[in-house]
Design an enzyme around this catalytic site. Structure first.
Site, PDB file in Angstrom:
ATOM      1  N   ASP A 136       0.865  -1.179   0.000  1.00 46.34           N
ATOM      2  CA  ASP A 136       0.000   0.000   0.000  1.00 46.34           C
ATOM      3  C   ASP A 136       0.899   1.226   0.000  1.00 46.34           C
ATOM      4  O   ASP A 136       1.728   1.389   0.905  1.00 46.34           O
ATOM      5  CB  ASP A 136      -0.889   0.021   1.244  1.00 46.34           C
ATOM      6  N   ASP A 172     -13.812  -4.202  -1.828  1.00 44.04           N
ATOM      7  CA  ASP A 172     -13.691  -3.978  -0.387  1.00 44.04           C
ATOM      8  C   ASP A 172     -15.051  -4.256   0.233  1.00 44.04           C
ATOM      9  O   ASP A 172     -16.011  -3.515   0.003  1.00 44.04           O
ATOM     10  CB  ASP A 172     -13.247  -2.543  -0.093  1.00 44.04           C
TER      11      ASP A 172
END
Length: 251
Positions: free
Chosen positions: A11, A130
């Site tokens: 990330d 998600d």
């Protein structure tokens, strides 16, 4: 037998690798280029690079960094964050990405999945989902997990498969960063419902968690971040452990 994939996730925020818990409480995890090189040496099967604030801040993925990473590694590499057009995807292909991951932009405009698949092939398109629980139902979240939608996770996954997605990256937000294990029930159901591969993400905290997701679901890959970044689970040891469980992995 199809070998299961171990996939570190980097990330990226402001050019460095970061990690949070439940998508917040972000802390630094190191230089992405050095981490990428380390993972290749350790035997990672693929890497995923996500610019986690690109969509929220309304800018594009940092293509220059993608190019630098691509020069340093020789394993498949997925890039996501702020991709909202075929043109955005093209920039990343030219920078060296093997696949692109789209999430919020696909929810806003589902035909984007088909457009990128038509241009580059389904194998190039990863749709990241998600998933968060809203009143005991799995809903799709967007904008880096900040915003719930009305979309049912199962219905959305089927829709993007039909539009040409080649793979689903499924993250359970409730499990993300908690190290309590993957969302086995959700992952298992989706993997049964779909024909395309699913990468399980969110919750890895032990080698046993990886074994569970491969033994109890048809996920073809398992993704994690902090346990790899901070050396809690070395990839060579993880693969040896999975072999002892008769789970096929690339050594």
């Amino acid at each position: 037998m199809l070998k299961k994939r171990i996939i570190p996730c980097l990330d990226i925020k402001d050019g460095e690798t970061v990690k949070g818990v439940n998508f917040v409480d972000i802390r630094s995890a190191g230089d992405p280029i050095e981490l990428a090189k380390r993972y290749v040496q350790e035997g990672a099967d693929e890497l995923v690079f996500l610019d986690i604030t690109a969509t929220v801040e309304g800018r594009k993925t940092f293509a220059e960094l993608v190019e630098q990473i691509a020069h340093e590694i020789n394993i498949p590499f997925t890039v996501g964050g702020g991709i909202s057009s075929v043109e955005d995807a093209t920039v990343l292909v030219k920078a060296g990405a093997d696949k692109v991951s789209i999430n919020s932009a696909a929810v806003r405009r589902p035909e984007l999945v088909k457009e990128i698949a038509d241009e580059f092939g389904s194998q190039f398109v990863v749709v990241a989902i998600d998933a968060g629980l809203v009143e005991n139902e799995w809903k799709v979240f967007v904008k880096g997990g900040r915003e719930a939608t009305e979309l049912d996770v199962h219905a959305w996954a089927k829709q993007v498969e039909e539009l040409g997605a080649g793979e689903i990256l499924l993250t359970s937000m409730a499990n993300d960063g908690t190290k309590s294990g993957f969302a086995l029930e959700l992952t298992g159901k989706l993997a049964e419902e779909l024909k395309i591969p699913i990468i399980a993400s969110g919750g890895a905290g032990s080698m046993e968690h990886f074994a569970e997701v491969f033994e109890q679901t048809k996920a073809t890959g398992a993704l994690a971040a902090s346990v790899f970044h901070f050396g809690e689970i070395p990839i060579p040891k993880l693969k040896q452990f999975l072999e002892t469980k008769n789970i096929a992995v690339r050594i």
